[in-house]
Design an enzyme around this catalytic site. Structure first.
Site, PDB file in Angstrom:
ATOM      1  N   ARG A 269      32.561  18.510  26.429  1.00  0.00           N
ATOM      2  CA  ARG A 269      31.951  18.106  25.166  1.00  0.00           C
ATOM      3  C   ARG A 269      30.982  19.161  24.657  1.00  0.00           C
ATOM      4  NH1 ARG A 269      31.012  11.654  26.477  1.00  0.00           N
ATOM      5  NH2 ARG A 269      33.238  11.116  26.429  1.00  0.00           N
TER       6      ARG A 269
ATOM      7  N   GLU B 261      41.838  17.761  28.653  1.00  0.00           N
ATOM      8  CA  GLU B 261      42.644  16.578  28.342  1.00  0.00           C
ATOM      9  C   GLU B 261      43.815  16.435  29.302  1.00  0.00           C
ATOM     10  OE1 GLU B 261      42.343  14.130  26.167  1.00  0.00           O
ATOM     11  OE2 GLU B 261      40.517  14.822  25.182  1.00  0.00           O
TER      12      GLU B 261
ATOM     13  N   GLN C  80      45.559  10.537  33.922  1.00  0.00           N
ATOM     14  CA  GLN C  80      45.657   9.745  35.154  1.00  0.00           C
ATOM     15  C   GLN C  80      44.708  10.254  36.236  1.00  0.00           C
ATOM     16  OE1 GLN C  80      47.356   7.343  33.492  1.00  0.00           O
ATOM     17  NE2 GLN C  80      48.360   6.903  35.420  1.00  0.00           N
TER      18      GLN C  80
ATOM     19  N   CYS D   6      33.230  -1.377  29.920  1.00  0.00           N
ATOM     20  CA  CYS D   6      34.425  -2.250  29.935  1.00  0.00           C
ATOM     21  C   CYS D   6      35.341  -1.810  31.076  1.00  0.00           C
ATOM     22  CB  CYS D   6      35.138  -2.185  28.581  1.00  0.00           C
ATOM     23  SG  CYS D   6      36.334  -3.515  28.313  1.00  0.00           S
TER      24      CYS D   6
ATOM     25  N   CYS E 141      34.109  -9.592  20.855  1.00  0.00           N
ATOM     26  CA  CYS E 141      35.137  -9.500  21.896  1.00  0.00           C
ATOM     27  C   CYS E 141      35.733 -10.871  22.211  1.00  0.00           C
ATOM     28  CB  CYS E 141      34.533  -8.893  23.159  1.00  0.00           C
ATOM     29  SG  CYS E 141      35.723  -8.723  24.513  1.00  0.00           S
TER      30      CYS E 141
END
Length: 360
Positions: A28, A40, A45, A193, A209
DNA sequence: TAGGCGTGGTC
DNA sequence: TGACCAAGCCT
């Protein structure tokens, strides 16, 4: 489904949370599409903490797309050694050459051109284009799938609702701050989350949510039924010649562990002894005769879809010139040279055992 | 479209 | 500790 009227507040609250709680990650700190592309692909995975040291070493070793394009594939695989899913490294190498020859060394800026590069699908393309160029390209990685499945109380496993999830991701992305929005929703999935025990009381989206408001967060996203994985027994040979060298082979370029080096061997057939298996496999694959000696080590290793136990024996070369019958290449090496080749994880324990053993 | 493709972390 | 999961892509 979440109400369309909530979208402006979802964007605002997520970006405000990201400003306070977003992670500080190495990729970043750059807008270089090459560096972001590498990150990326490594992150496919693969968890952030695993990627960071590989990412930093990679950029020192291959700082530009030109350097990567002209590098030797073996050096590329060595830099990737231990990260898994080795087709990613082979595809990075191929794509770098493609960028040099077809795009004059400049990373393409259209989604169509980026997705045409090997190893880049829609999510990776969206991740690169939003992070490097601030383009409003949606993403749908594991984090986003989980966040959206809970936000909208998706009534089926995410794999069964990919089109729906892409629509939600596209509808939500903030057209004014697509870079930060995509990074923010991934951070939300990674830190709030989470798959187990999500921290809903700190979530900027709990107000909207559906899972939270029906106390379904632990049940969502719905999971596919899993099937049991097979367990294979493998005989493996560490073959010495009379010059104190060991025989290794390079796997074919495609498929499982493609391009990596290994100690030769193969599957133990029903009713076959380990010793018989090793003799047979070495004759079939390398065309040489060996004497099977002492057991060195047994290694258990679990892949995604199966498990193996490697039964490793020391062996002595008797006769015949090794041939690359079912592999890309064979080579006699000194034990001290083993570290120069890229080996799969399951073979690292064998190398350690060889270097520790008194037999060498 | 579903299965192949690695490794490490978590509980 | 076995099962699940992680910034997915390819065929």
């Amino acid at each position: 489904m979440f109400p369309a009227a909530a979208i402006p507040e979802l964007r605002r609250s997520l970006l405000a949370w990201y400003g306070q709680q977003g992670r500080d990650l190495p990729w970043r700190q750059t807008r270089d599409p090459y560096a972001i592309w590498i990150s990326e692909v490594m992150l496919q995975q693969t968890q952030v903490q695993t990627v960071i040291p590989y990412y930093q070493r990679w950029l020192e070793r291959f700082p530009t797309v030109e350097v990567l394009a002209i590098a030797d594939l073996n050096a590329v695989l060595k830099a990737w050694e231990g990260l898994g899913y080795y087709s990613r490294a082979r595809n990075l190498h191929r794509a770098a050459q493609q960028i040099v020859t077809e795009h004059q060394g400049r990373f393409p800026e259209s989604a169509t051109a980026v997705e045409a590069l090997p190893g880049i699908g829609r999510t990776t393309a969206g991740g690169i284009l939003s992070a490097a160029f601030n383009q409003p390209q949606a993403i749908l990685d594991g984090n986003v799938k989980r966040v959206l499945a809970r936000l909208g109380a998706l009534p089926l496993p995410p794999a069964r609702a990919i089109a729906q999830l892409w629509q939600w991701s596209e509808a939500l992305i903030d057209p004014d701050q697509p870079r930060d929005f995509n990074q923010a929703i991934m951070d939300l999935g990674a830190t709030i989350c989470t798959p187990r025990k999500p921290v809903c009381d700190r979530c900027p989206w709990s107000f909207a949510c559906a899972a939270y408001n029906t106390q379904m967060t632990e049940q969502l996203p719905l999971r596919e039924a899993s099937s049991p994985i097979p367990h294979k027994q493998i005989g493996v040979a560490v073959i010495w010649n009379d010059r104190g060298q060991i025989l290794i082979d390079q796997r074919k370029p495609e498929g499982l562990l493609g391009g990596l080096w290994e100690f030769p061997g193969g599957k133990i057939e029903a009713g076959e002894s380990i010793e018989d298996c090793i003799r047979r496999e070495i004759q079939e694959e390398l065309g040489i005769a060996i004497a099977v000696g002492d057991h060195l080590i047994s290694v258990d290793h679990t892949y995604t879809h199966f498990r193996v136990t490697l039964h490793v024996h020391y062996c002595q070369h008797l006769e015949g010139e090794p041939q690359a019958i079912e592999c890309a290449e064979v080579r006699w090496v000194e034990p001290t040279e083993l570290s120069e080749f890229a080996f799969p994880k399951a073979n690292q324990q064998i190398i350690t055992a060889i270097l520790k053993s008194k037999v060498q």
